[in-house]
Design an enzyme around this catalytic site. Structure first.
Site, PDB file in Angstrom:
ATOM      1  N   LYS A 111      45.162  27.749  96.157  1.00  0.00           N
ATOM      2  CA  LYS A 111      44.748  29.052  96.985  1.00  0.00           C
ATOM      3  C   LYS A 111      45.676  28.804  98.229  1.00  0.00           C
ATOM      4  O   LYS A 111      46.217  29.635  98.723  1.00  0.00           O
ATOM      5  CB  LYS A 111      43.354  29.156  97.133  1.00  0.00           C
ATOM      6  CG  LYS A 111      42.674  29.048  96.024  1.00  0.00           C
ATOM      7  CD  LYS A 111      41.202  29.366  96.211  1.00  0.00           C
ATOM      8  CE  LYS A 111      40.565  28.167  96.749  1.00  0.00           C
ATOM      9  NZ  LYS A 111      40.258  26.878  95.837  1.00  0.00           N
TER      10      LYS A 111
ATOM     11  N   ARG B 180      32.097  32.395  97.952  1.00  0.00           N
ATOM     12  CA  ARG B 180      32.024  31.140  96.978  1.00  0.00           C
ATOM     13  C   ARG B 180      30.703  31.329  96.157  1.00  0.00           C
ATOM     14  O   ARG B 180      30.473  30.504  95.395  1.00  0.00           O
ATOM     15  CB  ARG B 180      32.245  30.079  97.737  1.00  0.00           C
ATOM     16  CG  ARG B 180      33.476  29.175  97.513  1.00  0.00           C
ATOM     17  CD  ARG B 180      33.372  28.120  98.305  1.00  0.00           C
ATOM     18  NE  ARG B 180      34.149  27.086  97.970  1.00  0.00           N
ATOM     19  CZ  ARG B 180      35.433  26.655  98.350  1.00  0.00           C
ATOM     20  NH1 ARG B 180      36.006  27.415  99.241  1.00  0.00           N
ATOM     21  NH2 ARG B 180      35.734  25.438  97.834  1.00  0.00           N
TER      22      ARG B 180
ATOM     23  N   ARG C  98      47.008  14.703  96.647  1.00  0.00           N
ATOM     24  CA  ARG C  98      46.993  14.935  98.153  1.00  0.00           C
ATOM     25  C   ARG C  98      46.463  14.079  98.907  1.00  0.00           C
ATOM     26  O   ARG C  98      46.752  13.696 100.141  1.00  0.00           O
ATOM     27  CB  ARG C  98      46.584  16.407  98.103  1.00  0.00           C
ATOM     28  CG  ARG C  98      46.555  16.837  99.529  1.00  0.00           C
ATOM     29  CD  ARG C  98      46.175  18.427  99.705  1.00  0.00           C
ATOM     30  NE  ARG C  98      44.610  18.732  99.383  1.00  0.00           N
ATOM     31  CZ  ARG C  98      44.071  19.663  99.372  1.00  0.00           C
ATOM     32  NH1 ARG C  98      44.607  20.763  99.679  1.00  0.00           N
ATOM     33  NH2 ARG C  98      42.666  19.690  99.087  1.00  0.00           N
TER      34      ARG C  98
ATOM     35  N   ARG D  28      42.038  13.995 104.150  1.00  0.00           N
ATOM     36  CA  ARG D  28      40.944  14.987 103.776  1.00  0.00           C
ATOM     37  C   ARG D  28      39.910  13.916 103.059  1.00  0.00           C
ATOM     38  O   ARG D  28      40.414  13.447 102.001  1.00  0.00           O
ATOM     39  CB  ARG D  28      41.227  16.159 102.959  1.00  0.00           C
ATOM     40  CG  ARG D  28      41.460  17.338 103.887  1.00  0.00           C
ATOM     41  CD  ARG D  28      41.708  18.662 103.053  1.00  0.00           C
ATOM     42  NE  ARG D  28      40.489  19.018 102.156  1.00  0.00           N
ATOM     43  CZ  ARG D  28      40.491  20.170 101.644  1.00  0.00           C
ATOM     44  NH1 ARG D  28      41.491  20.911 101.746  1.00  0.00           N
ATOM     45  NH2 ARG D  28      39.526  20.437 100.754  1.00  0.00           N
TER      46      ARG D  28
ATOM     47  N   ARG E 217      32.806  18.728  93.716  1.00  0.00           N
ATOM     48  CA  ARG E 217      33.386  20.060  94.278  1.00  0.00           C
ATOM     49  C   ARG E 217      33.629  20.977  92.696  1.00  0.00           C
ATOM     50  O   ARG E 217      33.314  22.105  93.117  1.00  0.00           O
ATOM     51  CB  ARG E 217      34.719  19.982  94.989  1.00  0.00           C
ATOM     52  CG  ARG E 217      34.296  19.110  96.278  1.00  0.00           C
ATOM     53  CD  ARG E 217      35.793  18.588  96.780  1.00  0.00           C
ATOM     54  NE  ARG E 217      36.876  19.510  97.121  1.00  0.00           N
ATOM     55  CZ  ARG E 217      38.267  19.198  97.216  1.00  0.00           C
ATOM     56  NH1 ARG E 217      38.383  17.759  97.329  1.00  0.00           N
ATOM     57  NH2 ARG E 217      39.010  20.032  97.662  1.00  0.00           N
TER      58      ARG E 217
HETATM   59  P1  AP5 Z   1      46.049  23.732  97.543  1.00  0.00           P
HETATM   60  O1  AP5 Z   1      47.047  24.825  97.565  1.00  0.00           O
HETATM   61  O2  AP5 Z   1      45.566  23.111  98.889  1.00  0.00           O
HETATM   62  O3  AP5 Z   1      44.743  24.278  96.652  1.00  0.00           O
HETATM   63  P2  AP5 Z   1      43.296  24.932  97.012  1.00  0.00           P
HETATM   64  O4  AP5 Z   1      43.076  25.909  95.765  1.00  0.00           O
HETATM   65  O5  AP5 Z   1      43.556  25.702  98.286  1.00  0.00           O
HETATM   66  O6  AP5 Z   1      42.829  23.621  97.379  1.00  0.00           O
HETATM   67  P3  AP5 Z   1      41.459  23.077  98.368  1.00  0.00           P
HETATM   68  O7  AP5 Z   1      41.208  21.690  97.998  1.00  0.00           O
HETATM   69  O8  AP5 Z   1      42.030  23.254  99.539  1.00  0.00           O
HETATM   70  O9  AP5 Z   1      40.523  24.006  97.867  1.00  0.00           O
HETATM   71  P4  AP5 Z   1      38.977  23.726  98.147  1.00  0.00           P
HETATM   72  O10 AP5 Z   1      38.482  25.171  97.667  1.00  0.00           O
HETATM   73  O11 AP5 Z   1      38.386  22.601  97.476  1.00  0.00           O
HETATM   74  O12 AP5 Z   1      38.854  23.549  99.581  1.00  0.00           O
HETATM   75  P5  AP5 Z   1      38.439  24.478 100.756  1.00  0.00           P
HETATM   76  O13 AP5 Z   1      38.980  23.957 101.949  1.00  0.00           O
HETATM   77  O14 AP5 Z   1      38.377  25.877 100.530  1.00  0.00           O
HETATM   78  O15 AP5 Z   1      46.641  22.639  96.522  1.00  0.00           O
HETATM   79  C1  AP5 Z   1      45.898  21.337  96.218  1.00  0.00           C
HETATM   80  C2  AP5 Z   1      47.042  20.429  96.008  1.00  0.00           C
HETATM   81  O16 AP5 Z   1      47.895  20.657  94.841  1.00  0.00           O
HETATM   82  C3  AP5 Z   1      48.059  20.408  97.250  1.00  0.00           C
HETATM   83  O17 AP5 Z   1      48.461  18.897  97.295  1.00  0.00           O
HETATM   84  C4  AP5 Z   1      49.437  21.220  96.798  1.00  0.00           C
HETATM   85  O18 AP5 Z   1      50.577  20.672  97.231  1.00  0.00           O
HETATM   86  C5  AP5 Z   1      49.423  20.882  95.150  1.00  0.00           C
HETATM   87  N1  AP5 Z   1      49.832  22.079  94.362  1.00  0.00           N
HETATM   88  C6  AP5 Z   1      49.681  23.475  94.776  1.00  0.00           C
HETATM   89  N2  AP5 Z   1      50.522  24.240  93.683  1.00  0.00           N
HETATM   90  C7  AP5 Z   1      50.846  23.232  92.954  1.00  0.00           C
HETATM   91  C8  AP5 Z   1      51.675  23.616  91.696  1.00  0.00           C
HETATM   92  N3  AP5 Z   1      51.903  24.765  91.296  1.00  0.00           N
HETATM   93  N4  AP5 Z   1      51.909  22.498  90.973  1.00  0.00           N
HETATM   94  C9  AP5 Z   1      51.719  21.101  91.344  1.00  0.00           C
HETATM   95  N5  AP5 Z   1      51.049  20.913  92.691  1.00  0.00           N
HETATM   96  C10 AP5 Z   1      50.643  22.002  93.396  1.00  0.00           C
HETATM   97  O19 AP5 Z   1      36.852  23.785 101.005  1.00  0.00           O
HETATM   98  C11 AP5 Z   1      36.546  22.620 101.279  1.00  0.00           C
HETATM   99  C12 AP5 Z   1      35.051  22.280 101.478  1.00  0.00           C
HETATM  100  O20 AP5 Z   1      34.536  23.224 102.507  1.00  0.00           O
HETATM  101  C13 AP5 Z   1      34.254  22.862 100.424  1.00  0.00           C
HETATM  102  O21 AP5 Z   1      33.979  21.717  99.401  1.00  0.00           O
HETATM  103  C14 AP5 Z   1      32.740  23.336 101.044  1.00  0.00           C
HETATM  104  O22 AP5 Z   1      32.137  22.073 101.253  1.00  0.00           O
HETATM  105  C15 AP5 Z   1      33.433  23.981 102.275  1.00  0.00           C
HETATM  106  N6  AP5 Z   1      33.674  25.510 102.004  1.00  0.00           N
HETATM  107  C16 AP5 Z   1      34.718  26.017 102.342  1.00  0.00           C
HETATM  108  N7  AP5 Z   1      34.629  27.338 102.128  1.00  0.00           N
HETATM  109  C17 AP5 Z   1      33.105  27.536 101.853  1.00  0.00           C
HETATM  110  C18 AP5 Z   1      32.428  28.574 101.615  1.00  0.00           C
HETATM  111  N8  AP5 Z   1      32.859  29.820 101.206  1.00  0.00           N
HETATM  112  N9  AP5 Z   1      31.042  28.470 101.299  1.00  0.00           N
HETATM  113  C19 AP5 Z   1      30.563  27.231 101.292  1.00  0.00           C
HETATM  114  N10 AP5 Z   1      31.394  26.150 101.661  1.00  0.00           N
HETATM  115  C20 AP5 Z   1      32.592  26.275 101.823  1.00  0.00           C
END
Ligand code: AP5
Length: 195
Positions: free
Chosen positions: A14, A89, A128, A134, A146
């Site tokens: 994402k 979410r 990552r 992180r 997660r």
């Molecule tokens: P990346 O692009 O970062 O993927 P992502 O889907 O954004 O993953 P995140 O870990 O950032 O998502 P998340 O949903 O857990 O975290 P968030 O910050 O929202 O890619 C991941 C890796 O893969 C990278 O190394 C990238 O280079 C690699 N990659 C990408 N595309 C690729 C490809 N095609 N091939 C190979 N490799 C690839 O949330 C974190 C925490 O915050 C949550 O756990 C929760 O506690 C809290 N939180 C956030 N939002 C909310 C909400 N709305 N409600 C409640 N809690 C929340």
């Protein structure tokens, strides 16, 4: 206004795709994960509260993230549209977002849902974790927690938007360029009709 939700489990790409999509389509990026990490690095009371949930791989309470998104929408009155990344979410967040957008006489235009296998998600996030700093990426148990939260609380959000025929599933494995092209094609199909 064109309002897009980029949807998918942790590690589905994402954040990676959001960076490219906002520059291609002129949308304002709203990532609740980034907003929470910014609060955390500034040691605000909200950040301190959120950390206890994030470190366990659990979702932060709805009222906290809904309040953050509401402020972010109000702070960007000139936006042509928003890309929501990591939000909503839960079904309660989806309903709150609909209400907030309605107040601004707009709505969600499209939900693009990235499909990636669990093993690939874990591999990407552990990879990552070696460099990202992180804390939720370094421990496989937290990564799996997660993903469990996603299945328990978040995957239902796609069903919520399916009722309104707004969801398109996209294969989230392959090169970043290939996935970007698939996402862009779906946006282009709808963006100019809706505006
Ligand atoms: P990346 O692009 O970062 O993927 P992502 O889907 O954004 O993953 P995140 O870990 O950032 O998502 P998340 O949903 O857990 O975290 P968030 O910050 O929202 O890619 C991941 C890796 O893969 C990278 O190394 C990238 O280079 C690699 N990659 C990408 N595309 C690729 C490809 N095609 N091939 C190979 N490799 C690839 O949330 C974190 C925490 O915050 C949550 O756990 C929760 O506690 C809290 N939180 C956030 N939002 C909310 C909400 N709305 N409600 C409640 N809690 C929340």
């Amino acid at each position: 206004m064109f309002n897009l939700i980029l949807f998918g489990p942790p590690g589905s790409g994402k954040g990676t795709q959001s960076e490219r999509l906002i520059s291609q389509f002129g949308l304002k990026h709203l990532s609740t994960g980034d907003l929470l990490r910014s609060e955390l690095s500034r040691q605000t009371p909200l950040g301190v509260e959120a950390k206890s949930f994030m470190d366990k791989g659990m979702l932060v309470p709805d009222e906290v993230v809904i309040g953050m998104i509401s402020s972010a929408l109000d702070s960007n009155p000139e936006a042509n549209g928003f890309l929501f990344d990591g939000f909503p979410r839960t079904e309660a967040q989806a309903e709150a977002l609909d209400k907030l957008l309605k107040l601004k006489q707009t709505e969600i235009s499209l939900v693009l849902s990235l499909i990636v296998t669990e093993e690939e998600l874990v591999k990407r996030l552990l990879g990552r974790g070696k460099t990202s700093g992180r804390s939720d990426d370094v421990d496989e148990n937290i990564i799996r927690a997660r993903i469990t939260e996603y299945h328990k609380k978040t995957s239902a959000v796609a069903d919520y938007y399916k009722k309104f025929d707004k969801v398109v599933e996209i294969k989230g494995e392959g090169t970043v360029d290939e996935i970007f092209d698939s996402l862009s094609a779906e946006i282009e199909k709808r963006m100019y009709i809706g505006q």
